[in-house]
Design an enzyme around this catalytic site. Structure first.
Site, mmCIF file in Angstrom:
data_model
loop_
_atom_site.group_PDB
_atom_site.id
_atom_site.type_symbol
_atom_site.label_atom_id
_atom_site.label_comp_id
_atom_site.label_asym_id
_atom_site.label_seq_id
_atom_site.Cartn_x
_atom_site.Cartn_y
_atom_site.Cartn_z
ATOM 1 N N ASP A 12 0.853 -1.185 0.000
ATOM 2 C CA ASP A 12 0.000 0.000 0.000
ATOM 3 C C ASP A 12 0.885 1.230 0.000
ATOM 4 O O ASP A 12 2.036 1.180 0.453
ATOM 5 C CB ASP A 12 -0.926 0.025 1.218
ATOM 6 C CG ASP A 12 -2.078 1.015 1.065
ATOM 7 O OD1 ASP A 12 -2.368 1.458 -0.076
ATOM 8 O OD2 ASP A 12 -2.692 1.370 2.085
ATOM 9 N N GLY A 13 0.352 2.307 -0.494
ATOM 10 C CA GLY A 13 1.069 3.568 -0.493
ATOM 11 C C GLY A 13 0.091 4.710 -0.528
ATOM 12 O O GLY A 13 -1.066 4.546 -0.919
ATOM 13 N N GLU A 50 2.304 3.833 -4.263
ATOM 14 C CA GLU A 50 1.776 2.492 -4.552
ATOM 15 C C GLU A 50 2.800 1.690 -5.367
ATOM 16 O O GLU A 50 3.062 0.531 -5.070
ATOM 17 C CB GLU A 50 0.454 2.589 -5.318
ATOM 18 C CG GLU A 50 -0.692 3.208 -4.546
ATOM 19 C CD GLU A 50 -1.374 2.285 -3.557
ATOM 20 O OE1 GLU A 50 -0.906 1.148 -3.331
ATOM 21 O OE2 GLU A 50 -2.396 2.707 -2.994
ATOM 22 N N ASP A 72 -4.204 -2.571 -3.245
ATOM 23 C CA ASP A 72 -5.514 -1.935 -3.342
ATOM 24 C C ASP A 72 -5.495 -0.816 -4.381
ATOM 25 O O ASP A 72 -6.417 -0.017 -4.467
ATOM 26 C CB ASP A 72 -6.000 -1.433 -1.984
ATOM 27 C CG ASP A 72 -5.125 -0.357 -1.375
ATOM 28 O OD1 ASP A 72 -4.202 0.137 -2.040
ATOM 29 O OD2 ASP A 72 -5.371 -0.016 -0.198
ATOM 30 N N HIS A 127 -9.276 -0.766 2.801
ATOM 31 C CA HIS A 127 -10.072 -0.408 3.981
ATOM 32 C C HIS A 127 -11.334 -1.274 4.092
ATOM 33 O O HIS A 127 -12.407 -0.779 4.423
ATOM 34 C CB HIS A 127 -10.430 1.088 3.960
ATOM 35 C CG HIS A 127 -9.226 1.953 3.763
ATOM 36 N ND1 HIS A 127 -8.303 2.175 4.756
ATOM 37 C CD2 HIS A 127 -8.778 2.619 2.675
ATOM 38 C CE1 HIS A 127 -7.344 2.958 4.289
ATOM 39 N NE2 HIS A 127 -7.601 3.227 3.039
ATOM 40 N N ASP A 137 -1.400 -0.228 5.138
ATOM 41 C CA ASP A 137 -1.900 1.141 5.244
ATOM 42 C C ASP A 137 -1.313 1.819 6.478
ATOM 43 O O ASP A 137 -0.859 2.960 6.416
ATOM 44 C CB ASP A 137 -3.429 1.148 5.291
ATOM 45 C CG ASP A 137 -3.990 2.549 5.374
ATOM 46 O OD1 ASP A 137 -3.821 3.316 4.408
ATOM 47 O OD2 ASP A 137 -4.585 2.883 6.416
#
Length: 170
Positions: A12-13, A50, A72, A127, A137
């Site tokens: 994630d980023g 990301e 994501d 999320h 995250d």
């Protein structure tokens, strides 16, 4: 495939403000081993972070592996799985005849790493309660909030510098 080590990676980023201070996080799983990675930059974008998360995780692998990489980010997942990034590269980093592809520096690195491993990129909803995606995250947000982050030199070099103020008072 078959006899290669099987590694699962979550990434994630994000950037606070987009653009703004940014961070990335990755969780790598191999058998009973777990490795967490994170880092950040003082001024960058969500998409750059990301991509950086996936790059940093894949760079960590010391031998050819079979990798399932969960992200994501539709930008990363579709860019790889739908072949967009390879097409952009083949077209001199152009999305269309008039539109440049963004982040060619990072896409070039990622494509090179994808060629060293057998990688399947899988999109997961962010999320949404996926434990490892939530951990990524947390890692990325914490990294973006660090003080004295280094520059994302390619991003900062590519952005126009603010010109002189039009308000004579400032």
């Amino acid at each position: 495939m078959g006899n290669l080590p099987q590694v699962t990676i979550y990434t994630d980023g994000g950037a606070l403000g987009n653009p703004g201070p940014g961070g990335y996080g990755a969780v790598m799983l191999y058998n009973e081993h777990r490795k967490e990675l994170s880092g950040g930059y003082r001024m960058t974008t969500n998409n750059r972070m990301e991509l950086t998360a996936a790059i940093r995780a894949l760079e960590t692998l010391k031998v050819r592996c079979e990798v399932t990489l969960y992200t994501d980010s539709r930008y990363v997942a579709d860019g790889v799985e739908k072949g967009w990034a390879k097409k952009w590269r083949a077209n001199g980093w152009q999305r269309t005849t008039k539109e440049k592809a963004l982040n060619p520096d990072l896409w070039e690195q990622l494509l090179g790493l994808l060629e060293q491993h057998d990688v399947r990129v899988v999109w997961v909803k962010g999320h949404a309660g996926n434990q490892e995606n939530e951990r990524c995250d947390q890692l990325s947000v914490a990294a973006a909030q660090q003080r004295s982050l280094p520059p994302d030199e390619v991003y900062e070099r590519s952005k126009p510098k603010p010109g002189p103020s039009k308000n004579w008072m400032t």
